[in-house]
Design a protein around this motif. Structure first.
Motif, short mmCIF file in Angstrom:
data_model
loop_
_atom_site.label_atom_id
_atom_site.label_comp_id
_atom_site.label_asym_id
_atom_site.label_seq_id
_atom_site.Cartn_x
_atom_site.Cartn_y
_atom_site.Cartn_z
N PHE A 167 0.81 -1.21 0.00
CA PHE A 167 0.00 0.00 0.00
C PHE A 167 0.85 1.27 0.00
O PHE A 167 0.46 2.28 -0.61
CB PHE A 167 -0.99 0.00 1.16
CG PHE A 167 -2.17 -0.90 0.90
CD1 PHE A 167 -3.00 -0.71 -0.19
CD2 PHE A 167 -2.45 -1.95 1.75
CE1 PHE A 167 -4.09 -1.54 -0.44
CE2 PHE A 167 -3.53 -2.78 1.53
CZ PHE A 167 -4.36 -2.57 0.43
N THR A 168 2.00 1.24 0.63
CA THR A 168 2.91 2.38 0.56
C THR A 168 3.36 2.60 -0.88
O THR A 168 3.38 3.73 -1.38
CB THR A 168 4.13 2.16 1.49
OG1 THR A 168 3.66 2.08 2.84
CG2 THR A 168 5.14 3.29 1.36
N ALA A 169 3.67 1.51 -1.57
CA ALA A 169 4.07 1.59 -2.98
C ALA A 169 2.90 2.09 -3.84
O ALA A 169 3.10 2.92 -4.73
CB ALA A 169 4.55 0.23 -3.47
N ASN A 174 0.44 4.08 -2.97
CA ASN A 174 0.28 5.52 -2.75
C ASN A 174 1.39 6.34 -3.39
O ASN A 174 1.18 7.49 -3.77
CB ASN A 174 0.16 5.84 -1.26
CG ASN A 174 -1.24 5.60 -0.74
OD1 ASN A 174 -2.21 5.49 -1.49
ND2 ASN A 174 -1.36 5.50 0.57
N ALA A 175 2.56 5.74 -3.53
CA ALA A 175 3.70 6.44 -4.15
C ALA A 175 3.72 6.29 -5.67
O ALA A 175 4.57 6.87 -6.34
CB ALA A 175 5.01 5.90 -3.57
N GLY A 176 2.78 5.49 -6.22
CA GLY A 176 2.79 5.23 -7.66
C GLY A 176 3.97 4.37 -8.07
O GLY A 176 4.40 4.40 -9.22
N ASP A 177 4.48 3.57 -7.14
CA ASP A 177 5.66 2.73 -7.36
C ASP A 177 5.23 1.32 -7.78
O ASP A 177 5.24 0.38 -7.00
CB ASP A 177 6.48 2.69 -6.07
CG ASP A 177 7.76 1.90 -6.20
OD1 ASP A 177 8.03 1.33 -7.28
OD2 ASP A 177 8.49 1.82 -5.18
N THR A 178 4.87 1.20 -9.05
CA THR A 178 4.40 -0.08 -9.58
C THR A 178 5.47 -1.16 -9.50
O THR A 178 5.16 -2.32 -9.25
CB THR A 178 3.92 0.10 -11.04
OG1 THR A 178 2.89 1.09 -11.06
CG2 THR A 178 3.36 -1.19 -11.60
N ASP A 179 6.72 -0.80 -9.70
CA ASP A 179 7.80 -1.80 -9.65
C ASP A 179 7.84 -2.52 -8.30
O ASP A 179 7.98 -3.73 -8.23
CB ASP A 179 9.16 -1.17 -9.94
CG ASP A 179 9.31 -0.75 -11.40
OD1 ASP A 179 8.56 -1.28 -12.26
OD2 ASP A 179 10.16 0.10 -11.68
N THR A 180 7.70 -1.75 -7.22
CA THR A 180 7.69 -2.38 -5.90
C THR A 180 6.46 -3.24 -5.72
O THR A 180 6.53 -4.36 -5.20
CB THR A 180 7.79 -1.32 -4.79
OG1 THR A 180 9.06 -0.68 -4.89
CG2 THR A 180 7.64 -1.94 -3.40
N MET A 181 5.29 -2.75 -6.16
CA MET A 181 4.08 -3.56 -6.07
C MET A 181 4.27 -4.88 -6.81
O MET A 181 3.92 -5.94 -6.27
CB MET A 181 2.89 -2.80 -6.67
CG MET A 181 2.45 -1.61 -5.84
SD MET A 181 1.20 -0.59 -6.68
CE MET A 181 -0.16 -1.75 -6.80
N LEU A 182 4.83 -4.83 -8.00
CA LEU A 182 5.04 -6.05 -8.79
C LEU A 182 6.04 -7.00 -8.12
O LEU A 182 5.91 -8.22 -8.23
CB LEU A 182 5.51 -5.69 -10.20
CG LEU A 182 4.47 -5.01 -11.07
CD1 LEU A 182 5.09 -4.53 -12.38
CD2 LEU A 182 3.28 -5.91 -11.32
N SER A 183 7.00 -6.45 -7.40
CA SER A 183 7.98 -7.31 -6.72
C SER A 183 7.36 -8.06 -5.55
O SER A 183 7.91 -9.06 -5.10
CB SER A 183 9.17 -6.48 -6.23
OG SER A 183 8.83 -5.72 -5.07
N LEU A 184 6.21 -7.60 -5.08
CA LEU A 184 5.56 -8.21 -3.92
C LEU A 184 4.54 -9.28 -4.29
O LEU A 184 4.08 -10.01 -3.43
CB LEU A 184 4.88 -7.13 -3.07
CG LEU A 184 5.84 -6.10 -2.47
CD1 LEU A 184 5.06 -4.94 -1.87
CD2 LEU A 184 6.74 -6.75 -1.43
N VAL A 185 4.19 -9.36 -5.58
CA VAL A 185 3.22 -10.37 -6.00
C VAL A 185 3.92 -11.54 -6.67
O VAL A 185 4.99 -11.39 -7.25
CB VAL A 185 2.14 -9.77 -6.94
CG1 VAL A 185 1.38 -8.63 -6.27
CG2 VAL A 185 2.73 -9.32 -8.27
N SER A 186 3.29 -12.71 -6.57
CA SER A 186 3.85 -13.92 -7.16
C SER A 186 3.70 -13.89 -8.69
O SER A 186 2.88 -13.14 -9.23
CB SER A 186 3.16 -15.16 -6.59
OG SER A 186 1.80 -15.17 -6.96
#
Length: 132
Positions: free
Chosen positions: A10-12, A14-26
């Protein structure tokens, strides 16, 4: 660790940080949205995130995260504060309208990654706000 993954997601967001979001999903993440088909796989999730970044600017506030005892499931309740930037096909015309609506997300977690994301919100409420 599970709570940290959800908070980082959720921090990613809110920051528009799609790369971090993608790193957290399988690799085989399932993304269930309020209206529409289930998206399967990281590539489909990335495509969705890219589209959302163009059509909407959103910040999730008043976040409350819940976690199952074994850490395999999580949920979050929050308020979406957004701006409708570009018209989404089949939805009202975008003119930069602001909206605020309650929403919730549910997660499945395995081996330190998010394997399922399910998000719910009241689509009719959103339409009424952006159509006004």
């Amino acid at each position: 660790m599970s709570r940290a993954i959800i908070e980082q997601y959720f921090t990613a967001f809110n920051a528009g940080d799609t790369d971090t979001m993608l790193s957290l999903v399988s690799d085989d993440v399932e993304h269930h949205v309020n209206q529409g088909e289930v998206r399967r796989g990281r590539a489909a999730f990335a495509e969705f995130c890219s589209h959302m970044g163009v059509s909407y600017r959103e910040e999730l506030r008043d976040m409350v995260v819940f976690l199952s005892e074994d850490g395999s499931r999580a949920a979050a309740e929050f308020m979406v504060h957004g701006e409708y930037l570009q018209t989404d096909p089949g939805l009202p015309e975008a003119r930069g309208q602001a909206y605020v609506l309650p929403a919730g997300s549910f997660f499945a977690l395995k081996e330190g990654q998010i394997t399922r994301v399910t998000t719910y919100y009241n689509l009719q409420d959103w339409i009424a706000q952006v159509a006004a």
